[in-house]
Design a protein around this motif. Structure first.
Motif, PDB file in Angstrom:
ATOM      1  N   HIS A 112       0.835  -1.204   0.000  1.00 51.09           N
ATOM      2  CA  HIS A 112       0.000   0.000   0.000  1.00 51.09           C
ATOM      3  C   HIS A 112       0.871   1.257   0.000  1.00 51.09           C
ATOM      4  CE1 HIS A 112      -3.772  -2.219   1.746  1.00 51.09           C
ATOM      5  NE2 HIS A 112      -3.179  -2.899   0.780  1.00 51.09           N
ATOM      6  N   HIS A 113       1.648   1.409  -1.057  1.00 52.02           N
ATOM      7  CA  HIS A 113       2.657   2.463  -1.154  1.00 52.02           C
ATOM      8  C   HIS A 113       2.095   3.605  -2.012  1.00 52.02           C
ATOM      9  CE1 HIS A 113       7.244   3.331  -1.892  1.00 52.02           C
ATOM     10  NE2 HIS A 113       6.639   4.285  -1.220  1.00 52.02           N
ATOM     11  N   ASP A 114       1.679   4.667  -1.358  1.00 51.82           N
ATOM     12  CA  ASP A 114       0.955   5.758  -2.013  1.00 51.82           C
ATOM     13  C   ASP A 114       1.901   6.910  -2.370  1.00 51.82           C
ATOM     14  OD1 ASP A 114      -1.241   7.119  -3.012  1.00 51.82           O
ATOM     15  OD2 ASP A 114      -2.385   7.028  -1.140  1.00 51.82           O
ATOM     16  N   TYR A 115       1.544   7.652  -3.398  1.00 46.37           N
ATOM     17  CA  TYR A 115       2.251   8.864  -3.835  1.00 46.37           C
ATOM     18  C   TYR A 115       1.608  10.080  -3.182  1.00 46.37           C
ATOM     19  CZ  TYR A 115      -1.927   8.750  -6.645  1.00 46.37           C
ATOM     20  OH  TYR A 115      -3.242   8.663  -7.029  1.00 46.37           O
ATOM     21  N   GLU A 116       2.382  11.138  -2.965  1.00 46.69           N
ATOM     22  CA  GLU A 116       1.850  12.406  -2.459  1.00 46.69           C
ATOM     23  C   GLU A 116       2.736  13.550  -2.955  1.00 46.69           C
ATOM     24  OE1 GLU A 116      -0.115  12.609   1.576  1.00 46.69           O
ATOM     25  OE2 GLU A 116       1.259  10.935   1.911  1.00 46.69           O
ATOM     26  N   ALA A 117       2.178  14.421  -3.776  1.00 40.47           N
ATOM     27  CA  ALA A 117       2.899  15.587  -4.280  1.00 40.47           C
ATOM     28  C   ALA A 117       2.895  16.686  -3.222  1.00 40.47           C
ATOM     29  CB  ALA A 117       2.230  16.100  -5.549  1.00 40.47           C
TER      30      ALA A 117
ATOM     31  N   ASN B  54       7.935  13.773  -2.766  1.00 36.72           N
ATOM     32  CA  ASN B  54       6.948  12.714  -2.906  1.00 36.72           C
ATOM     33  C   ASN B  54       6.936  12.006  -1.558  1.00 36.72           C
ATOM     34  OD1 ASN B  54       5.387  10.476  -3.448  1.00 36.72           O
ATOM     35  ND2 ASN B  54       6.494   9.878  -5.294  1.00 36.72           N
ATOM     36  N   GLU B  55       5.858  12.205  -0.782  1.00 38.19           N
ATOM     37  CA  GLU B  55       5.904  11.726   0.596  1.00 38.19           C
ATOM     38  C   GLU B  55       5.890  10.214   0.730  1.00 38.19           C
ATOM     39  OE1 GLU B  55       4.998  12.695   4.957  1.00 38.19           O
ATOM     40  OE2 GLU B  55       3.223  13.013   3.732  1.00 38.19           O
ATOM     41  N   GLY B  56       5.439   9.502  -0.278  1.00 35.21           N
ATOM     42  CA  GLY B  56       5.556   8.053  -0.257  1.00 35.21           C
ATOM     43  C   GLY B  56       5.031   7.408   1.013  1.00 35.21           C
ATOM     44  N   SER B  57       3.719   7.407   1.181  1.00 35.36           N
ATOM     45  CA  SER B  57       3.105   6.920   2.421  1.00 35.36           C
ATOM     46  C   SER B  57       2.734   5.443   2.327  1.00 35.36           C
ATOM     47  CB  SER B  57       1.836   7.729   2.719  1.00 35.36           C
ATOM     48  OG  SER B  57       2.146   9.083   2.887  1.00 35.36           O
ATOM     49  N   ILE B  58       3.020   4.703   3.383  1.00 30.72           N
ATOM     50  CA  ILE B  58       2.623   3.293   3.477  1.00 30.72           C
ATOM     51  C   ILE B  58       1.304   3.266   4.237  1.00 30.72           C
ATOM     52  CG2 ILE B  58       3.368   0.973   4.103  1.00 30.72           C
ATOM     53  CD1 ILE B  58       5.186   2.515   2.081  1.00 30.72           C
ATOM     54  N   ARG B  59       0.208   3.236   3.491  1.00 33.28           N
ATOM     55  CA  ARG B  59      -1.099   3.577   4.044  1.00 33.28           C
ATOM     56  C   ARG B  59      -1.588   2.605   5.111  1.00 33.28           C
ATOM     57  NH1 ARG B  59      -1.779   8.906   3.110  1.00 33.28           N
ATOM     58  NH2 ARG B  59      -1.847   9.402   0.900  1.00 33.28           N
ATOM     59  N   ASP B  60      -1.395   1.301   4.930  1.00 33.66           N
ATOM     60  CA  ASP B  60      -1.934   0.391   5.934  1.00 33.66           C
ATOM     61  C   ASP B  60      -1.217   0.560   7.269  1.00 33.66           C
ATOM     62  OD1 ASP B  60       0.334  -0.658   4.690  1.00 33.66           O
ATOM     63  OD2 ASP B  60      -0.384  -2.722   4.680  1.00 33.66           O
ATOM     64  N   TYR B  61       0.067   0.859   7.231  1.00 35.78           N
ATOM     65  CA  TYR B  61       0.781   1.131   8.477  1.00 35.78           C
ATOM     66  C   TYR B  61       0.398   2.494   9.046  1.00 35.78           C
ATOM     67  CZ  TYR B  61       3.664  -3.003   8.757  1.00 35.78           C
ATOM     68  OH  TYR B  61       4.082  -4.290   8.928  1.00 35.78           O
ATOM     69  N   GLN B  62       0.170   3.459   8.175  1.00 41.54           N
ATOM     70  CA  GLN B  62      -0.261   4.780   8.648  1.00 41.54           C
ATOM     71  C   GLN B  62      -1.550   4.678   9.452  1.00 41.54           C
ATOM     72  OE1 GLN B  62      -0.839   7.675   5.513  1.00 41.54           O
ATOM     73  NE2 GLN B  62      -2.012   9.037   6.832  1.00 41.54           N
ATOM     74  N   MET B  63      -2.444   3.799   8.995  1.00 39.99           N
ATOM     75  CA  MET B  63      -3.760   3.700   9.625  1.00 39.99           C
ATOM     76  C   MET B  63      -3.786   2.771  10.840  1.00 39.99           C
ATOM     77  SD  MET B  63      -5.200   5.874   7.791  1.00 39.99           S
ATOM     78  CE  MET B  63      -5.138   6.613   6.148  1.00 39.99           C
ATOM     79  N   LYS B  64      -2.679   2.148  11.178  1.00 39.18           N
ATOM     80  CA  LYS B  64      -2.656   1.250  12.330  1.00 39.18           C
ATOM     81  C   LYS B  64      -2.856   2.001  13.649  1.00 39.18           C
ATOM     82  CE  LYS B  64       0.261  -2.485  10.490  1.00 39.18           C
ATOM     83  NZ  LYS B  64      -0.591  -3.651  10.803  1.00 39.18           N
ATOM     84  N   THR B  65      -2.409   3.269  13.687  1.00 40.61           N
ATOM     85  CA  THR B  65      -2.538   4.058  14.905  1.00 40.61           C
ATOM     86  C   THR B  65      -3.006   5.460  14.540  1.00 40.61           C
ATOM     87  OG1 THR B  65      -0.347   5.080  14.959  1.00 40.61           O
ATOM     88  CG2 THR B  65      -0.501   2.819  15.782  1.00 40.61           C
ATOM     89  N   SER B  66      -3.320   6.249  15.550  1.00 36.02           N
ATOM     90  CA  SER B  66      -3.713   7.640  15.294  1.00 36.02           C
ATOM     91  C   SER B  66      -2.507   8.518  14.993  1.00 36.02           C
ATOM     92  CB  SER B  66      -4.460   8.202  16.514  1.00 36.02           C
ATOM     93  OG  SER B  66      -3.632   8.178  17.668  1.00 36.02           O
ATOM     94  N   GLN B  67      -1.287   8.016  15.264  1.00 34.26           N
ATOM     95  CA  GLN B  67      -0.062   8.747  14.957  1.00 34.26           C
ATOM     96  C   GLN B  67       0.464   8.262  13.611  1.00 34.26           C
ATOM     97  OE1 GLN B  67       0.927  11.185  17.074  1.00 34.26           O
ATOM     98  NE2 GLN B  67      -0.864  10.691  18.291  1.00 34.26           N
ATOM     99  N   TRP B  68       0.667   9.166  12.654  1.00 30.54           N
ATOM    100  CA  TRP B  68       0.970   8.779  11.275  1.00 30.54           C
ATOM    101  C   TRP B  68       2.438   8.472  11.016  1.00 30.54           C
ATOM    102  CZ3 TRP B  68      -2.204  13.190   8.529  1.00 30.54           C
ATOM    103  CH2 TRP B  68      -3.573  12.970   8.771  1.00 30.54           C
ATOM    104  N   MET B  69       3.296   8.725  11.976  1.00 28.06           N
ATOM    105  CA  MET B  69       4.734   8.658  11.725  1.00 28.06           C
ATOM    106  C   MET B  69       5.177   7.316  11.151  1.00 28.06           C
ATOM    107  SD  MET B  69       7.871   7.467  13.011  1.00 28.06           S
ATOM    108  CE  MET B  69       7.623   7.123  14.752  1.00 28.06           C
ATOM    109  N   ILE B  70       4.640   6.197  11.642  1.00 26.48           N
ATOM    110  CA  ILE B  70       5.159   4.903  11.191  1.00 26.48           C
ATOM    111  C   ILE B  70       4.883   4.665   9.710  1.00 26.48           C
ATOM    112  CG2 ILE B  70       5.077   3.855  13.481  1.00 26.48           C
ATOM    113  CD1 ILE B  70       2.577   2.301  12.523  1.00 26.48           C
ATOM    114  N   GLY B  71       3.771   5.176   9.212  1.00 26.20           N
ATOM    115  CA  GLY B  71       3.461   4.999   7.796  1.00 26.20           C
ATOM    116  C   GLY B  71       4.230   5.925   6.884  1.00 26.20           C
TER     117      GLY B  71
END
Length: 287
Positions: free
Chosen positions: A125-130, A159-176
């Motif tokens: 779940h590797h997302d792009y972000e401009a 390109n922030e390159g977010s790992i969405r499933d890990y981002q959503m595991k907690t309310s803190q986004w840092m891990i994703g």
């Protein structure tokens, strides 16, 4: 002026991109600081010297091709801003924030222009972000909003390159947002005099995956502009030379699409911001 950091031997060097190529400042002016944080910390005087050196480059100082590193390879702080475009907040099913949503990202999570962004083994779940990046030059604490842009040395692209499933595991986004080499930053720092205004407002911002435009907006659509972000961040902690603020992404990200679109090995993702540049990276699998 357009400042870059590139690989040189076993280390790195800083340079200025010109029409003739990239002027290696370690050759053009040996008395200048030899790393980007040092150059930025030198303030207007050091930047003026770099500009003079690049304007009359000595023989052997121009490089036609380089391997890019992030313009600031070792920022003390990578400060990210979530939900900073109202259309992105809406597509994520969240209310536009009344106060900036801030979180930190690790420097090792960002690679330079042209370098592979790695999809981690842990997720697909590797997302792009401009995103527009503001680079701090002059340090400060509790910086007044009216003076905030004086502390910004220039702008870049991420390109922030977010790992969405890990981002959503907690309310803190840092891990994703902090998987190694999962995002990118570059190719250069563009000083404010190269842009229509000091705050980098009104610039078109786009993300393209394999040539298809998936995000398209303008930096004027940010909820909290650069001056506000500098002001608010500096209330919390000192901003130091080389710190970067990654200012948020507009609508069109992959995880909300039906079906979702994620970056995968073999793809190429380009982020373009008008007047600032194009950041392009191939996507590869983490080994």
């Amino acid at each position: 002026m357009r400042l870059v950091t590139f690989k040189k031997g076993r280390g790195s060097a800083i340079g200025v991109r010109t029409d003739e190529g990239i002027v290696d400042l370690s050759v053009a002016d040996e008395s200048l600081p030899q790393d980007m944080i040092g150059l930025l910390a030198g303030g207007d005087r050091a930047l003026a010297r770099a500009a003079r050196a690049a304007g009359k480059p000595p023989e052997g100082s121009i490089k036609r091709r380089v391997n890019y590193l992030p313009p600031v390879p070792n920022p003390g702080k990578v400060i990210c801003v979530g939900l900073n475009y109202s259309d992105h907040a809406a597509e994520a099913g969240m209310k536009p924030p009344e106060y900036p949503v801030l979180f930190l990202r690790t420097p090792a999570s960002l690679v330079g222009h042209g370098q592979p962004i790695l999809r981690p083994k842990a997720s697909k779940h590797h997302d792009y972000e401009a995103e527009l990046v503001a680079v701090i030059g002059k340090p400060g604490r509790r910086i007044a909003k009216a003076r905030a842009l004086d502390h910004v040395a220039g702008y870049s692209v991420a390109n922030e390159g977010s790992i969405r499933d890990y981002q959503m595991k907690t309310s803190q986004w840092m891990i994703g947002k902090s998987f190694d080499a999962s995002g990118s930053f570059g190719p250069e720092i563009v000083t404010p005099d190269e842009l229509p205004n000091k705050g980098a407002k009104g610039l078109k911002i786009e993300a393209r995956l394999n040539g298809e435009t998936l995000q398209s907006s303008t930096t004027s659509s940010m909820i909290f502009d650069v001056a506000t972000l500098v002001n608010e961040c500096s209330k919390i902690f000192s901003l130091e030379s080389g710190d970067i603020i990654v200012t948020g992404t507009p609508a069109g990200v992959g995880f909300v699409r039906k079906p979702p679109i994620f970056m995968k090995p073999g793809d190429t993702c380009e982020i373009e911001i008008e007047g600032v540049g194009v950041l392009s990276n191939p996507i590869a699998a983490e080994k």
